[in-house]
Enzyme design. Sequence first.
Site, PDB file in Angstrom:
ATOM      1  N   ASP A 210      17.328  13.047 -20.628  1.00 37.43           N
ATOM      2  CA  ASP A 210      16.201  14.163 -20.812  1.00 37.43           C
ATOM      3  C   ASP A 210      16.053  14.952 -19.630  1.00 37.43           C
ATOM      4  O   ASP A 210      14.944  14.532 -18.679  1.00 37.43           O
ATOM      5  CB  ASP A 210      15.071  13.276 -21.334  1.00 37.43           C
ATOM      6  N   TYR A 279       9.043  25.578 -27.325  1.00 45.76           N
ATOM      7  CA  TYR A 279      10.220  25.800 -26.307  1.00 45.76           C
ATOM      8  C   TYR A 279      10.837  27.076 -26.495  1.00 45.76           C
ATOM      9  O   TYR A 279      10.635  27.671 -27.739  1.00 45.76           O
ATOM     10  CB  TYR A 279      11.143  24.737 -26.752  1.00 45.76           C
TER      11      TYR A 279
END
Length: 343
Positions: A210, A279
Amino acid sequence: MEPNENSEIDQATIPPCCLKAKAYSPDAELEGNCHATVVSGWFTAHQSSPDKVGKKMYFNNPMWPGEAHSLEVEKILFKDRSKYQEVIVFESATYGKVLVLDGILQLTERDEFAYQEMIVHLPLCSIESPKNVLVVGGGDGGVLREVARHPSVEVIDICEIDQMVIDVANKFFPDLAIGFEDPRVNLHVEDALEFIRRVPKGKYDAVIVDSSDPVGPAQELVEKPFFEMIASALRPGGVLCNMAESMWLHTHLINDMLSACRDVFKGSVHYAWASVPTYPSGVIGFILCSTEGPPVDFKNPVNPIEKLEEAIEHQMEPRFYNSQIHRAAFALPSFVKKQVSCL
């Protein structure tokens, strides 16, 4: 918004998937209540400083040239610079609290679960009884929260370089930071490359990366030497899930990552995606790889979350991920199949 005519930035020269350019200027000035990424009550991701003369905003982030996404800011809750990056938390008008690192939005309270659930359950539901899991990055704790749903997991190592991110998550994002409270979690605050170099061969069943967007120092986390270290740390038939940007914006980068992974991982390599409204382009991608050994069919979960009683009872039921979404994540648009040669 139009670029500043006096700016030295020539956006036509910025390649769509430039990995070398810096995404943020640490020397951006602060004027009154204006911050480089918060101006007139709005946070605009992927922007530079305001033009003092024309009072216009111009955008120069090489990862997302020619576009930006804005959120209305109600209050800035935290702003400081760690050893590695600038960290900002603000309360937005529509997405709850928001975490921003070096001017790039990392998560919002409203849609964080889509990303956290997918990056974890796509790999962990693809193998039977995962026991040892490594999380690279993920200092907000959300990935840990999701890994903890899996009762077979015995050890969860997390390597996060920035202690400030962990501290900020604990204070402002308790629903994510709860992941650190699981007794199976071992926190390592250090550089991931140095940590993984010391990992014994074959230690982990799964590695979940991540990471930040691949610009500046984080570029190393999408290159072949890093993938080789990950593959060494995985057991035969072990799996990697790595954040892999947007298929709408970064097919060149996705091609490069897939090519590197196919050279390294001798099991299977796939690209999947999910919808995350805040995003860039509204979607995010994941590369899933397995090492040589017991075959892994990523497209059909052998460890379905619906059958994991503790996974449903842990905190709350998953709000995005399920077995149907898992299978659908690997269905790719025709243009992606044409543009990404390694699929």
